[in-house]
Structures are given as structure tokens and as C-alpha cells.
Design an enzyme around this catalytic site. Structure first.
Site, PDB file in Angstrom:
ATOM      1  N   ASP A  94       5.120  -7.219  -4.003  1.00 40.68           N
ATOM      2  CA  ASP A  94       4.875  -5.999  -3.252  1.00 40.68           C
ATOM      3  C   ASP A  94       5.494  -4.868  -4.076  1.00 40.68           C
ATOM      4  OD1 ASP A  94       4.238  -4.067  -1.438  1.00 40.68           O
ATOM      5  OD2 ASP A  94       4.987  -5.157   0.308  1.00 40.68           O
TER       6      ASP A  94
HETATM    7  C1  BGC Z   1       3.000  -2.327   0.994  1.00 34.37           C
HETATM    8  C2  BGC Z   1       1.870  -3.171   0.472  1.00 34.37           C
HETATM    9  C3  BGC Z   1       0.939  -2.306  -0.339  1.00 34.37           C
HETATM   10  C4  BGC Z   1       1.708  -1.646  -1.452  1.00 34.37           C
HETATM   11  C5  BGC Z   1       0.857  -0.768  -2.341  1.00 34.37           C
HETATM   12  C6  BGC Z   1       3.677  -1.505  -0.103  1.00 34.37           C
HETATM   13  O1  BGC Z   1       4.519  -0.552   0.453  1.00 34.37           O
HETATM   14  O2  BGC Z   1       3.959  -3.145   1.635  1.00 34.37           O
HETATM   15  O3  BGC Z   1       1.197  -3.769   1.539  1.00 34.37           O
HETATM   16  O4  BGC Z   1      -0.132  -3.060  -0.816  1.00 34.37           O
HETATM   17  O5  BGC Z   1       2.729  -0.842  -0.893  1.00 34.37           O
HETATM   18  O6  BGC Z   1       0.501   0.388  -1.705  1.00 34.37           O
END
Ligand code: BGC
Length: 748
Positions: A286
Site C-alpha cells: 500500500d
Molecule cells: C490506499 C490504497 C490506495 C493507495 C493509492 C492508499 O492510501 O490505502 O487503497 O490504492 O492509497 O492511492
């Protein structure tokens, strides 16, 4: 740059020479390099063979390039190469000399994100939990396929959707992005959506692996859950989703699990994901979820996003010094290349085109119509009969202009901006509720052309009640907004809406409540209103779909993928554990990403309810609920008969469903099983279902083969699923608490 003199003097010679080279020599050289030097472009070879061929050609630097993103303002340094990004959340530089394209990633939970700020357009589908409420696997496929088509049209070749964390904590601010509380329903539905997406030749991911079940303190929290419970609940949803769809990627989550960060957790990434489940794709962090190079690499992390804090120079040094074996590095790279070949993003790269707006509307509306759950319908209040209803009060915050949508990285931009902000301030911002321009008032007016339809925002409950009193019917559109980055303070509707509903219901006995929520809410007024619809976050065409249900053009057929409890006191945990001060990053500091990467002080969340997630908890604890898992009414009625269960490896369950009402409809027929006492499991679990369409009076035979795994327990000592020999009760019906058929068989 000055032109070379000899070229100026002899332009004719140069022109003819160039013509010759470009016409005769160059194309054949390119063809040769394609045919011979790039044998991995042969689509007849397997993705594994093709990936291995490319791998052999790569330098160490090129390999490292594939293992990280190019940065994100505020969350990691930016590479100059990020200029080639398509404007999504992540961009990985490809290897153009070998014909390997870059990876353009976009968040795409219920539609493609950031289309507004990139000057593009995306369809907003109903939220993911709404999709799950349809219990319709084909619908889930179409959900994924639409997102895949729109990603391609916008120039992306990878989706960051596929959220499947179980609703263990219903106040989790991302409940709307997930598929509910049951691992089999959630796993099957997400698997089908990813299949639909990847069929469009887009890399799909499944996230957030694992146990990222609350947002509060997500970068610091250590989640404690025993292995058996984890394998039978949260991890089972991932296992099924992965088995069904072979996704290109798994996104590991921010939190720690039993001591180690999920993104450097050997048990999760290697032992379970790559060994037990034989996952062939790659694991990406993530955003900002990496915390080490050598440790993470050994644990099974393949790729860091959004930058290269660990998987750039540091990983390179670890490889050069021998700390990270070359074979381990190669495995990371191979997984990424293999996924690209397997999904078709190399053979069939995205081509930008205009998004099919009308087609998107139609899909969004159809999915919403099969996802809306009719929770209450006293004295057949619904559907509304336009020949009898002469005045309608439409009440509720912003019900004149729009419907709420889910926030955070799932947020899809509404065309023209947020429907409730003044002009010029209509841009989507982080942690700001966004209303889609799909107007309940307009849709109700369109249906009830002969009636007087008046609007009241509900800001003054007394005024709303006065309007309701003079109307034949009052329809209240109530909402609860959710977003990534926060948890709900409670399951109560915000903005005094409980009070508003109670006052309107007291003024008019024909009060209908339409809920726009991302998950369960409490309803102190449930006994006072005549009808309740759960519309979730309803997507681009939400209000038309709701109006079709209200006026009976469509018969509701959604069923709850989550339990609605009576009160928060009945949840396994009465409050969401909040992080202590030292576990919260200082967002005001420019190097907040460094603090997160270095590791924040852990705090503990212990899921001692174990496998008892959702209905399994309420069943086991004998707690009555407001609306049970699997529940949903129709404008017709169904009966169940003639259950026959045949024992076997995958027991065969057959029964008859009859439409006993006077109009056609769809029924989700559900099969649950109770395990023998020796299994020590909650009273029952969902093991299969089928959504069937029946005309008035029609009967259909339903057959379901139950996967043996769904009847098994996870034996930690043997690290395997195990069927406990003994008596299994199979129960069939229309909700987890309405199971008129039962047959007990012996399985061993
Ligand atoms: C989220 C993810 C997301 C990523 C990219 C993170 O803050 O938890 O689900 O895909 O950001 O935007």
C-alpha cells in the site's frame, strides 16, 4: 543544437542516404529484432516462459526499476521519470528497449479515480458493498469489466481496486469499499469482479492484505488474531478471491499483523499467499507501506509503492552485498513480468478512447437496481401507486440535487464537480463528502408526473414534518458518509437525521426511508416508519434506480452482505481502539513519509472474537439483530420445498423455490451449514447461494455443489483444511434467519 556543417553542405546526399536506410534497412532490422531478438513477444509461449526470457536480458538496474514506483508528491520523493505517468496513483517505468511498457496504475474501487483533475470522465458504480448486496456473480463480472474498459480508455493498464477486507468492524471508514462480512460471499464476488476486469487486459489487484479492518492508526496498529481464526475468516476471503481470479497483484496493507508489518510479514506473504495458495502474481505495498528492503524481500514483498525508499538503491546494495540473493530478486521481477504477459497488457496495450458515458450509466443503474435492499415494507407501502398517490414530500439533506458517494482513494469524481458546493469550489478534495449529481427529487418527479412533489432539506425537522403531514407519502433520503482515513464515530446517522426521521414519521404514517450508507446504521425509528430501503452509495445513476424500485418498475432483489445490529453495544467491540499520540504520524511535517517508513510505535487491537465475524458473532452470542445477514424483501413472496442433500466430497444440495406472489422477481436462495460439535465453530456459516429469476407462480429447482473447504476447519498443526467427520446440518432459505428447510447428513 548546431547542425553539423557537412550535412548542411551536402543536403541531397544525406536525404537519399537516409531514405535508403529508413526504407530498406531499418524496418528489416526492427522486424529482425522483434522476431528473433524479442522472442518473448511470441504470444504462443506461456507467460512464465516469456517472463523468463525477458528476465535474462535485464541489467540489475533495470530489474530494480521494475520493483518500485516513481514517487508521489507528499508521500515520497519524485523521479523525473514520473513525467510519463498517466496521472494515476502509481507509475512504474517499463523497459522500452525490450518492449516492456510502463505500468500505469489507478485507484478504481467503484470507478476510475482522479478523472476530474485529469480532465477525463469516469462512471461511478454503486459502492462495492452494494455490488456485494446483489449476490450476483455475473453482475460483479460486469462491474469489473466496466472499470477495466474505462481504465483502458483513460490510458491505464493497472487497477488498484479489489478491496475485500471483511466487515469485522462495521465502523471502519472503508466498509463501503469492501464486500461485507462473509468470507465466501466476499471472496466469490471480488473474484468475479477481478475476472471481469482482467478480461479487459488490465492488471487487477486484490487488497488490503490483511486485517486492515479499521482506519484509525492504520500505519501503526498491530492486529492480533490467532491463525485458525484468520484462515477461516479474513484470509479465506482473499484465498477464494485469488483462487477465482488469479489476480496480477496483491496489495499488502499498512498495519502490522501478529507483530510484523503486513508488507514484511513472512507468514502472510510467503507461507500463506505464495506457498499455500500458490499465488503467481506480485505483492505491492500500500502507498508508503514498506518498512525495509532485505527483511521485506525475504518475506515476499515484490514491489514498493509509490517510491523507492527501500526498493531502489538500498535493495540494489543488499543484492550486491549478497544479503538479498539474486534468485530472490529475480523472483520478484519474474512475477511482475509474468503478470503483465498473463493479463495481456503487453500484447494488447490500452488505447485511449472516449469513455462510453451512456453505456456506463446503464451498467451503474442495473447494478444498483439489483443491489438495493428492501428492509421493511409494512402493509405493502411500496411500490407506490401513482394512480393513488397525489402528493409526495421528498425530504433530506441535498435530496434535491444529489446522492452521497464514498471518499478517499476510492473517490470517483462527479462530472462538473461536487453537486453541493458553490460553483468554482466543486473540485473533489481529500476527506470532503462528495455528492453525485443524481437527484432523488428529479427522479421522483419524473415518475409521479401527476402528483405534487415538494422538497424539504430537513434542516428544520418541524418544517419537514409539517410538509409530510400535508402529503400522502413522505420519502426521506438519509445518509451517512464514509471515507478512507477515518472510522465512523458511531453507527448512528449524522446531522440529527434520527430526530428528523422520527418527527416526519410521527407526522405521516406513510413514511419511507431511503438510506444512502456505506454499511450498517442503527435505526431507533425503524418501528415508526412504513418502509425502509438500503440504497448504499448508489453511483452515477442512483436516483433513477431508487425511483424504479420505489414505484415498482423494478422488483427489489438485494440481500444484506452485512448484519445491521440493534445497537453498538452488541458489537464484538463497543468502540474502535484509537491510536495513542505517539502512534500518529505528524502530517504537518514534510517528511511524514519518513516517519511512517521508519515505523510508528505500535498499539494493539486484539480480535478476540476470532472467527465470529458478523452473523457468526450474533448467532454464537445469541444477540438479536435489527436486520440479519442475507435478509432482503421483495414485492413478491417465495417459498422453499423439497430439500435433498447428497453426501460426497462436495455435497450436492437440491431444492425447489416457488414464486408464491403475483409478480415476477429474483430471489437469492441461501444455503448454510452447521458443523459437528467437535468442530467448535459458530452455529452456522454460508456455504452457497444462487440468485434466480421466477415469474409469478413459477417454481425452479436449484442445485448447489458445496465446496468441501467451505465445510472444513483450518487445522493449524497440519497447516491444512480439515473436514471433521460427523453430522452436518444443511439449511436453506431466504436469509440467515429464515431457513425453512433442513437436512442432516453424515460426512467423513
Ligand atoms: C490506499 C490504497 C490506495 C493507495 C493509492 C492508499 O492510501 O490505502 O487503497 O490504492 O492509497 O492511492
Amino acid at each position: 543544437m548546431p547542425l553539423r556543417k557537412e550535412l548542411l553542405v551536402k543536403p541531397c546526399w544525406f536525404f537519399f542516404f537516409s531514405l535508403f536506410v529508413f526504407t530498406f534497412l531499418f524496418p528489416s532490422a526492427i522486424a529482425q529484432s522483434r522476431g528473433k531478438a524479442q522472442p518473448w513477444m511470441n504470444s504462443k509461449l506461456s507467460p512464465d516462459e516469456r517472463a523468463s526470457m525477458v528476465l535474462k536480458e535485464l541489467t540489475l538496474d533495470e530489474k530494480i526499476t521494475l520493483l518500485h514506483g516513481t514517487g508521489m508528491a507528499g508521500l515520497s520523493p519524485m523521479s523525473p521519470l514520473a513525467v510519463n505517468s498517466n496521472g494515476g496513483a502509481g507509475f512504474v517505468v517499463g523497459i522500452p528497449r525490450l518492449g516492456i511498457p510502463g505500468i500505469q496504475m489507478s485507484d478504481a474501487a467503484y470507478g476510475v479515480r482522479m478523472s476530474g483533475e485529469n480532465g477525463r470522465y469516469s462512471t461511478a458504480l454503486p459502492s462495492d458493498i452494494a455490488g456485494a448486496a446483489s449476490w450476483d456473480l455475473q453482475g460483479a463480472w460486469e462491474y469489473g469489466a466496466l472499470i477495466g474498459r474505462e481504465l483502458r480508455a483513460q490510458g491505464y493498464n493497472m487497477s488498484l481496486g479489489g478491496g475485500v477486507n471483511l466487515t469485522r468492524e462495521p465502523r471502519n471508514g472503508r466498509t463501503f469499499e469492501y464486500m461485507g462480512e462473509d468470507p465466501i460471499l466476499a471472496g466469490k464476488m471480488v473474484g468475479s469482479a477481478i475476472k471481469g476486469l482482467q478480461a479487459q487486459h488490465v492488471l487487477g489487484d486484490i487488497k488490503h492484505y490483511a486485517l486492515n479492518d479499521q482506519e484509525s492508526g492504520r500505519n501503526a496498529v498491530n492486529v492480533n488474531l490467532d491463525q485458525r481464526a484468520a484462515r477461516e475468516s479474513d484470509l479465506l476471503a482473499f484465498e477464494i478471491g485469488i483462487q477465482e481470479s488469479d489476480p496480477a497483484a496483491v496489495m499488502c496493507s499498512y498495519n502490522r499483523v501478529n507483530g510484523d508489518y503486513a508488507c514484511e510479514n513472512k507468514y502472510l506473504l510467503t507461507d500463506v499467499l505464495k506457498k499455500d495458495w500458490k499465488f503467481k502474481g506480485f505483492v505491492l505495498t500500500d502507498w508508503g507501506g514498506a518498512h525495509s528492503a532485505a527483511k521485506a524481500s525475504a518475506a515476499g514483498l515484490d514491489h514498493e509503492e509509490p517510491g523507492w525508499i527501500f526498493y531502489g538503491d538500498e535493495l540494489k546494495k543488499e543484492v550486491e552485498s549478497g544479503n538479498v540473493p539474486k534468485a530472490e530478486l529475480d523472483d520478484h521481477v519474474h512475477r511482475i513480468l509474468r503478470a503483465m504477459f498473463a493479463t495481456g497488457v503487453i500484447d494488447d496495450p490500452p488505447e485511449r478512447s472516449v469513455v462510453d458515458v451512456e453505456g456506463g450509466f446503464a451498467v451503474a443503474q442495473k447494478i444498483e437496481e439489483s443491489s438495493i435492499v428492501l428492509l421493511k415494507n409494512e402493509e405493502a407501502q411500496l411500490p407506490l401507486d401513482v394512480s393513488k398517490v397525489h402528493s409526495i414530500a421528498v425530504i433530506g439533506p441535498h435530496a434535491d440535487v444529489g446522492m452521497i458517494s464514498g471518499g478517499g482513494s476510492a473517490q470517483v469524481d462527479p462530472p462538473g464537480g461536487n453537486a453541493i458546493l458553490p460553483p468554482g469550489k466543486g473540485q473533489t478534495r481529500w476527506l470532503e463528502p462528495v455528492w453525485f449529481p443524481t437527484s432523488p427529487l428529479k427522479s421522483v418527479r419524473a415518475k409521479a408526473a401527476g402528483a405534487t412533489v415538494q422538497f424539504d432539506s430537513g434542516a428544520d425537522p418541524a418544517a419537514a414534518a409539517a410538509l409530510a403531514k400535508t402529503s400522502d407519502v413522505a420519502i426521506i433520503f438519509a445518509y451517512q458518509w464514509e471515507s478512507e482515513g477515518m472510522d465512523l464515530p458511531s453507527l448512528s446517522l449524522p446531522e440529527h437525521q434520527d430526530d428528523l426521521i422520527a418527527k416526519v414519521a410521527a407526522a405521516n404514517p406513510h413514511t419511507v426511508v431511503v438510506l444512502e450508507t456505506g454499511g450498517p446504521v442503527t435505526m431507533p425509528w425503524a418501528g415508526q416508519v412504513s418502509a425502509i430501503l438500503e440504497a448504499w452509495y448508489a453511483g452515477s445513476r442512483g436516483s433513477d434506480a431508487v425511483a424504479n424500485i420505489l414505484f415498482g418498475d423494478v422488483n427489489p432483489s438485494g440481500k444484506l452482505p452485512v448484519t445491521f445490529p440493534r445497537s453498538e453495544a452488541d458489537l464484538p467491540h463497543t468502540t474502535v481502539v484509537q491510536p495513542p499520540r505517539e502512534s500518529v504520524p505528524n502530517y504537518m511535517q514534510h517528511d511524514v513519509w519518513k516517519q511512517i517508513a521508519a515505523g510508528l510505535t505500535p498499539f494493539q487491537v486484539t480480535y478476540d472474537e476470532g472467527v465470529k465475524v458478523g452473523y457468526k458473532w450474533y448467532d454464537a452470542e445469541k444477540k438479536p439483530v435489527l436486520f440479519p445477514f442475507g435478509f432482503g424483501l421483495s414485492y413478491t413472496t417465495f417459498s422453499y420445498s423439497n430439500l435433498r442433500v447428497t453426501a460426497g466430497k462436495n455435497p450436492h444440495v437440491a431444492f425447489t423455490v416457488t414464486n408464491t406472489g403475483n409478480r415476477g422477481g429474483c430471489e437469492v436462495a441461501e444455503v448454510y451449514a452447521s458443523l459437528p460439535a467437535a468442530a467448535a465453530e459458530p452455529p452456522k456459516r454460508l456455504v452457497g447461494w444462487s440468485k434466480i429469476q421466477l415469474k409469478a407462480g413459477e417454481s425452479k429447482e436449484v442445485t448447489i455443489d458445496v465446496d468441501q473447504k467451505y465445510l472444513s476447519i483450518f487445522n493449524v498443526e497440519q497447516n491444512a483444511w480439515q473436514l471433521i467427520p460427523g453430522e452436518y446440518a444443511f439449511m436453506v432459505g431466504g436469509s440467515s434467519q429464515s431457513l425453512p428447510l433442513k437436512e442432516v447428513v453424515n460426512l467423513n
